[in-house]
Design an enzyme around this catalytic site. Structure first.
Site, PDB file in Angstrom:
ATOM      1  N   THR A 114       8.466 -11.715  15.160  1.00 35.22           N
ATOM      2  CA  THR A 114       7.828 -12.463  14.061  1.00 35.22           C
ATOM      3  C   THR A 114       8.859 -13.148  13.165  1.00 35.22           C
ATOM      4  OG1 THR A 114       6.095 -10.825  14.107  1.00 35.22           O
ATOM      5  CG2 THR A 114       6.175 -12.216  12.163  1.00 35.22           C
ATOM      6  N   ASP A 124       9.576   4.013   5.007  1.00 42.07           N
ATOM      7  CA  ASP A 124      10.058   2.627   4.903  1.00 42.07           C
ATOM      8  C   ASP A 124      10.469   2.324   3.460  1.00 42.07           C
ATOM      9  OD1 ASP A 124      10.109  -0.301   5.957  1.00 42.07           O
ATOM     10  OD2 ASP A 124       8.753  -0.414   4.231  1.00 42.07           O
ATOM     11  N   LYS A 134      14.280   1.368   1.879  1.00 42.15           N
ATOM     12  CA  LYS A 134      14.524   0.211   1.001  1.00 42.15           C
ATOM     13  C   LYS A 134      15.082   0.671  -0.346  1.00 42.15           C
ATOM     14  CE  LYS A 134      10.875  -2.528   3.232  1.00 42.15           C
ATOM     15  NZ  LYS A 134       9.426  -2.799   3.227  1.00 42.15           N
TER      16      LYS A 134
HETATM   17  N1  HSE Z   1       6.245  -2.536   7.064  1.00 38.49           N
HETATM   18  C1  HSE Z   1       6.707  -3.169   5.866  1.00 38.49           C
HETATM   19  C2  HSE Z   1       5.630  -3.159   4.812  1.00 38.49           C
HETATM   20  C3  HSE Z   1       7.104  -4.616   6.070  1.00 38.49           C
HETATM   21  O1  HSE Z   1       4.497  -2.751   5.069  1.00 38.49           O
HETATM   22  O2  HSE Z   1       5.931  -3.550   3.701  1.00 38.49           O
HETATM   23  C4  HSE Z   1       8.503  -4.764   6.537  1.00 38.49           C
HETATM   24  O3  HSE Z   1       9.433  -4.296   5.614  1.00 38.49           O
END
Ligand code: HSE
Length: 446
Positions: free
Chosen positions: A24, A212, A216
């Protein structure tokens, strides 16, 4: 090695890219390279050329303008080519991304990546290697998709000391919580809807369990405070236990529930945590809905600022990749062989920092107990909280559950996590209260 073409005195120099992964975001990079080629040329005084694309299943695509001679399955050979200046790594995952990035840096190439999982776990090795070889690692796209937060922390806010960072940095979780809040969906139904619309992954674990966002947050902490944290040091709790009932009680109390990634620096230790959080409905972060991301930064001299936009998606994320490509290309065209430190601090001074144990963290709390509706229940719970130095700010108790249990909602004043855990363990032993009450932290003062 920026090449000056020998065929003509007027031909601009070339900066050559190798793209690893054309999913993507990679496809978005190719599209923007084509669409904005002339603008990039004017900005740089050099052309950016896509010199090769490594992808296991990519076919030549006329709509992308990708010719078959550019496409290879052999990423290692592409990275090793001496005519490549910048390697754009969009494979994701740990390997082979890590080895390819290291090889690129060791052979004098710069790297641009969106790979937050890799940088959070192996960033020390990658940033040290970049510093050793005088090369750059651009990672704007790794946090917040198209929201320009990394460069902002590194450059625009460099003159100030950052105190706290609060991020809505997972669009999947924010979409699910928005669906629960606005459409009255339960968690499972909202997740299903997010998957149907293509926003949530088929296996959503990494997103919904907060990992995730924790990856970050490690990168935000590095740029905001100059400290490298491993994701295992970040207290991480996802949204899978948030119920519609809690969202509705939060609303009654004047709060919205968001998955927040929170980092604070009190001068002696770093607080780093990801968990569902109640924030006042009037706060600008409460209005961030759906797949949008926002990062709210509290700086000592500047005060609060907020950065908001599309946290994922093909073209938004590709803009962040290309911003890094342009910055690096500018350095290359200027003939500079030293780059700005990727984290805003030289790699030698970025060290693992002391992380505050979760037990020492202070917070206000929302507690939901399921209790028998009988005399003395509220008093019994309140007395355990009081014995553990936890002061109650407000209480909601609804309905008469003639059979079964009723929810008892308590909002506390600020208390230490250690005291709260001890109190909840004692309350869990009361016969009139069901075990495992719900706890959601409140950030009132952000
Ligand atoms: N999977 C991530 C989200 C997007 O849902 O924000 C990519 O960083």
């Amino acid at each position: 090695m920026v090449e000056r073409r020998l065929t003509s005195h007027t031909a601009p120099p070339l900066v050559r890219l190798a793209l690893l992964g054309c999913g993507t975001v990679g496809e978005g990079v190719v599209r923007l390279l084509r669409r904005n080629a002339e603008m990039f040329q004017r900005k740089l005084g050099a052309s950016i050329e896509l010199a090769g694309v490594a992808d296991r299943s990519l076919k030549p695509d006329p709509s992308l303008g990708l010719e078959s001679r550019l496409i290879t399955r052999d990423a290692a050979s592409l990275v090793a080519r001496p005519d490549i200046d910048i390697v754009v790594e969009l494979f994701g995952g740990l390997e082979p991304a890590r080895s390819l990035m290291l090889k690129a840096l060791e052979s004098g190439k710069d790297v641009v990546t969106a790979n937050k999982a890799l940088l959070a776990q192996k960033g020390d090795e990658i940033f040290r290697t970049a510093a050793r070889y005088g090369r750059s690692v651009g990672f704007e796209a790794s946090v917040g998709g198209g929201v320009p937060i990394m460069r902002t922390l590194r450059e625009a806010l460099a003159g100030d000391r950052q105190r706290a960072v609060y991020g809505i940095i997972n669009g999947t979780c924010n979409t699910i919580l928005s669906l629960m809040t606005d459409a009255g969906a339960e968690f499972a139904e909202a997740l299903h809807q997010a998957q149907q619309s293509g926003l949530a992954e088929a296996d959503p674990t990494l997103d919904i369990e907060g990992h995730d966002a924790a990856h970050k947050l490690c990168l935000l902490v590095a740029l905001a405070f100059g400290v490298l944290l491993k994701p295992t040091k970040v207290y991480t709790e996802g949204i899978s236990r948030v119920t519609l009932a809690d969202i509705n009680f939060a609303r009654q109390l004047g709060y919205s529930i968001k998955l927040l990634a929170i980092a604070k620096d009190d001068g002696s230790a770093i607080e780093a945590r990801v968990h569902p959080t109640m924030i006042p409905q009037r706060h600008p972060l409460a209005g961030v809905a759906g797949a949008f991301n926002a990062i709210y930064v509290q700086s000592e001299a500047l005060g609060p600022t907020m950065y908001y936009g599309q946290g994922a998606g093909q073209l938004p994320t590709a803009t962040a990749v290309l911003a890094d490509v342009l910055e690096i290309a500018r350095h290359r065209c200027a003939g500079s062989n030293t780059s700005a430190p990727a984290l805003g601090y030289p790699a030698t001074v970025v060290k693992p920092g002391r992380v505050k144990p979760m037990d020492d963290v202070l917070s206000e709390y929302y507690l939901r107990f399921m209790a028998r509706d009988q005399p003395g229940v509220l008093g019994a719970i309140a007395s355990v909280l009081g014995r553990n130095r936890i002061s109650i700010a407000s209480v909601i108790q609804q309905g008469r559950g003639l059979t079964g249990t009723v929810p008892v909602i308590m909002r506390t004043h600020e208390a230490a996590e250690r005291d709260l855990k001890r109190a909840l363990s004692s309350i869990g032993k009361l016969k009139m209260v069901e075990p495992s009450p719900t706890l959601i932290r409140i950030e009132e003062q952000l």
